[in-house]
Design an enzyme around this catalytic site. Structure first.
Site, short mmCIF file in Angstrom:
data_model
loop_
_atom_site.label_atom_id
_atom_site.label_comp_id
_atom_site.label_asym_id
_atom_site.label_seq_id
_atom_site.Cartn_x
_atom_site.Cartn_y
_atom_site.Cartn_z
N ASP A 1 0.82 -1.22 0.00
CA ASP A 1 0.00 0.00 0.00
C ASP A 1 0.85 1.27 0.00
O ASP A 1 0.47 2.28 0.59
CB ASP A 1 -0.96 0.02 1.21
CG ASP A 1 -1.75 -1.26 1.33
OD1 ASP A 1 -2.28 -1.70 0.30
OD2 ASP A 1 -1.80 -1.83 2.43
N GLU A 2 1.98 1.23 -0.66
CA GLU A 2 2.87 2.41 -0.70
C GLU A 2 2.43 3.42 -1.76
O GLU A 2 3.05 4.48 -1.88
CB GLU A 2 4.33 1.98 -0.99
CG GLU A 2 4.97 1.11 0.09
CD GLU A 2 4.78 -0.37 -0.19
OE1 GLU A 2 4.02 -0.73 -1.11
OE2 GLU A 2 5.39 -1.19 0.53
N LYS B 1 1.69 2.23 -5.13
CA LYS B 1 2.30 1.71 -6.35
C LYS B 1 1.45 2.01 -7.58
O LYS B 1 1.97 2.23 -8.66
CB LYS B 1 2.49 0.19 -6.24
CG LYS B 1 3.58 -0.20 -5.28
CD LYS B 1 3.89 -1.68 -5.34
CE LYS B 1 2.95 -2.56 -4.58
NZ LYS B 1 2.87 -2.40 -3.15
N GLY B 2 0.10 2.03 -7.40
CA GLY B 2 -0.81 2.17 -8.54
C GLY B 2 -0.46 3.35 -9.44
O GLY B 2 -0.29 3.20 -10.64
N LYS B 3 -0.34 4.52 -8.83
CA LYS B 3 -0.08 5.73 -9.62
C LYS B 3 1.27 5.65 -10.35
O LYS B 3 1.38 5.98 -11.53
CB LYS B 3 -0.10 6.95 -8.69
CG LYS B 3 0.39 8.20 -9.37
CD LYS B 3 0.39 9.41 -8.45
CE LYS B 3 1.40 10.42 -8.95
NZ LYS B 3 1.40 11.69 -8.23
N GLY C 1 -4.26 -4.85 -4.62
CA GLY C 1 -5.32 -3.95 -5.08
C GLY C 1 -4.72 -2.66 -5.58
O GLY C 1 -4.02 -1.98 -4.85
N HIS C 2 -4.94 -2.35 -6.84
CA HIS C 2 -4.45 -1.10 -7.42
C HIS C 2 -5.63 -0.31 -7.97
O HIS C 2 -6.48 -0.87 -8.65
CB HIS C 2 -3.51 -1.35 -8.60
CG HIS C 2 -2.18 -1.90 -8.19
ND1 HIS C 2 -1.26 -2.36 -9.09
CD2 HIS C 2 -1.62 -2.04 -6.98
CE1 HIS C 2 -0.20 -2.78 -8.45
NE2 HIS C 2 -0.39 -2.59 -7.17
N THR D 1 -5.93 -11.86 3.58
CA THR D 1 -7.03 -11.31 2.79
C THR D 1 -8.09 -12.39 2.51
O THR D 1 -9.07 -12.11 1.83
CB THR D 1 -6.50 -10.77 1.44
OG1 THR D 1 -5.87 -11.83 0.74
CG2 THR D 1 -5.51 -9.63 1.65
N GLN E 1 2.12 -6.24 -2.95
CA GLN E 1 2.45 -6.24 -1.53
C GLN E 1 3.74 -5.44 -1.28
O GLN E 1 4.01 -4.49 -2.01
CB GLN E 1 2.55 -7.66 -0.95
CG GLN E 1 1.20 -8.39 -0.89
CD GLN E 1 0.86 -9.11 -2.17
OE1 GLN E 1 1.66 -9.82 -2.73
NE2 GLN E 1 -0.36 -8.95 -2.63
N THR F 1 -9.84 -5.38 1.03
CA THR F 1 -10.71 -5.83 2.12
C THR F 1 -11.42 -4.69 2.84
O THR F 1 -12.28 -4.93 3.68
CB THR F 1 -9.88 -6.61 3.17
OG1 THR F 1 -8.83 -5.75 3.63
CG2 THR F 1 -9.28 -7.87 2.58
N LEU G 1 3.89 12.45 0.47
CA LEU G 1 4.58 13.44 1.31
C LEU G 1 3.58 14.47 1.84
O LEU G 1 3.67 14.92 2.98
CB LEU G 1 5.66 14.14 0.47
CG LEU G 1 6.54 15.14 1.22
CD1 LEU G 1 7.44 14.42 2.21
CD2 LEU G 1 7.38 15.98 0.25
P1 IMP Z 1 -2.40 -13.00 2.29
O1 IMP Z 1 -1.49 -12.45 1.25
O2 IMP Z 1 -3.86 -12.86 1.94
O3 IMP Z 1 -2.04 -14.40 2.71
O4 IMP Z 1 -2.22 -12.09 3.62
C1 IMP Z 1 -1.03 -12.13 4.39
C2 IMP Z 1 -0.67 -10.73 4.92
O5 IMP Z 1 -0.32 -9.89 3.82
C3 IMP Z 1 -1.81 -10.01 5.66
O6 IMP Z 1 -1.24 -9.23 6.69
C4 IMP Z 1 -2.39 -9.10 4.59
O7 IMP Z 1 -3.04 -7.98 5.15
C5 IMP Z 1 -1.13 -8.72 3.85
N1 IMP Z 1 -1.37 -8.32 2.45
C6 IMP Z 1 -1.64 -9.13 1.40
N2 IMP Z 1 -1.77 -8.42 0.26
C7 IMP Z 1 -1.57 -7.14 0.59
C8 IMP Z 1 -1.54 -5.91 -0.17
O8 IMP Z 1 -1.72 -5.89 -1.39
N3 IMP Z 1 -1.28 -4.78 0.54
C9 IMP Z 1 -1.03 -4.80 1.87
N4 IMP Z 1 -1.04 -5.90 2.61
C10 IMP Z 1 -1.31 -7.07 1.98
#
Ligand code: IMP
Length: 432
Positions: A13-14, A16-18, A40-41, A132, A226, A303, A334
């Protein structure tokens, strides 16, 4: 000219999408190499918002090839649903613009169910990961356990029944142990045959496609999902995802040799967030954490969960710079820090009375560390929409310089709002 790998340098969630969208406009091919529809983007192009989970960002741009590499775990139902949703928005996904590795692992309904059952069972004992619930972990387990069903298996009705028996022997034993109903051979065969005709047209020998395109001089963008601290090896285990999220996986997860990867761009948020359980040394449970969450709209795209927020952790990002081989970073959000009187950056930790400069690997020690901070004066002016260094207040520039120095990598791009043009470009990764 070079290829570019984009990775998250924190817990995902840094933003990345943009950045990926900005880069995918310059790329010929965009490749996903790990994870699945847990990502998710959101892309905003000409005022239209596209939400992608599994498909590479390049899919929404005409003339690009989007590739799902072998390192991805692919839920065929999620794939078909995403294709349909994009179709309704006027984006046509065909075997021309989407290629799926024939050796990618499939996520089946039994994986999703197992993910949920385990999380529910763990909730009662306080040991849940906070996944997730998309079946990502169980699918990777089956891949490594050599019982997975892969894309190419959908085309081989002679060997498929035997593979289904094999995966079911394992899953039904687990389900019995969890007190759940077993799954029948017929149910899985039905699930697979119902999607085969719609998935198989996208199958591709991805390593060969990438090799040919690379030799032709195509620009290849590898789109990580991720973040590095969720990496199965280098992250805060066991509170991680089940794939390697670091840049090296771009090679193993696509079949293109590491020598051709090129520029490694680490997307880095100007503060820290995390979804789900696990250690987070700089977490702020006070009104500043709340301020960051509200101003930064820190809710999960997949989620909808509220993200935990905290100060920038330079010790962790320095580790990501090393484990990914990050060439430069894209610093995002920023502007969320605008208006704070004081800003803190974590430079190391205290562990059992000793100062250390990196997060230890053990779960117990990770839970015990206390952050060591340097403190900086904040700025009152708005940085929203800044497009050059001259648009930034002096204290904001000081913050950015301090981040660069502490993590040991330069800023290549600086993003100052969700709008694509609100970006300060220092280095174009494709031209580096
Ligand atoms: P999983 O990938 O669904 O097995 O989740 C494992 C961990 O990774 C959990 O803490 C999720 O919240 C985290 N996670 C998975 N995908 C993302 C993402 O795209 N962004 C942020 N956290 C993620």
């Amino acid at each position: 000219m070079t290829n570019v790998v984009v990775v998250g340098s924190q817990w995902g969630d840094e933003g990345k999408g943009k950045i990926v969208d900005w880069l995918s406009e310059r790329a010929d091919i965009v490749v996903r190499f790990q994870g699945g529809h847990n990502a998710g983007h959101t892309l905003v192009i000409d005022g239209v918002s596209y939400k992608l989970s599994l498909l590479p960002s390049g899919i929404v741009r005409p003339g690009k090839i989007a590739v799902i590499g072998n390192g991805v775990v692919l839920d065929p139902h999620a794939l078909l649903a995403e294709i349909e949703k994009l179709g309704a928005q006027g984006v046509k996904v065909t075997p021309e613009n989407l290629r799926v590795a024939d050796n990618a692992t499939l996520i089946l309904s039994l994986h999703r169910e197992l993910d949920g059952m385990r999380e529910d069972a763990a909730s009662n004992s306080g040991t849940k990961i906070g996944t997730t619930r998309r079946g990502i972990g169980p699918a990777y387990e089956d891949k490594v356990g050599r019982r997975a069903i892969r894309v190419m298996d959908l085309a081989d009705m002679e060997t498929l029944p035997g593979k289904v028996d094999r995966i079911l022997t394992h899953h039904n034993a687990l389900r019995r142990g969890l007190g759940e109903k077993e799954v029948s051979h017929e149910a899985i065969m039905q699930e697979l045959t119902s999607i085969a005709d719609r998935v198989l047209p996208f199958r591709e020998t991805v390593w060969e496609l990438l090799d040919k395109q690379r030799r032709k001089g195509a620009r290849i963008l590898f789109e990580g999902a991720q973040g590095s601290l969720l990496d199965i090896d280098h992250g805060t285990y066991p509170f991680v995802t089940s794939s390697n999220t670091v840049a090296g996986q771009a090679s193993a997860g696509s079949g293109m040799g590491p020598g051709a990867l090129g520029y490694i761009l680490g997307i880095t948020k100007a503060y820290t967030t995390r979804v789900g359980e696990g250690p987070f040394p700089t977490e702020l449970k006070d009104e500043i954490g709340q301020f960051l969450g509200e101003k930064g709209h820190e809710f999960g795209t997949v989620t909808g969960r509220k993200r935990r927020c905290g100060w920038f952790d330079a010790a962790l990002v320095r580790q990501s710079v090393a484990t990914n081989g990050i060439t430069g970073i894209a610093l995002t959000k920023l502007d969320v820090l605008d208006g704070l009187d004081e800003l803190k950056i974590c430079v190391g930790y205290m562990l059992d009375g000793q100062q250390i400069d990196h997060l230890p690997a053990s779960q117990g020690a990770q839970a015990r560390v206390e952050p060591v901070y340097v403190s900086l004066e904040g700025w009152k002016e708005s940085t929203v929409g800044a497009r050059s260094w001259a648009d930034l207040p002096a204290q904001a520039i000081k913050y950015v310089r301090q981040v660069e120095e502490l993590i040991g990598a330069p800023v290549a791009l600086l993003s100052t709002s969700p709008e694509r043009d609100d970006t300060i470009l220092v280095t174009d990764p494709f031209e580096d």
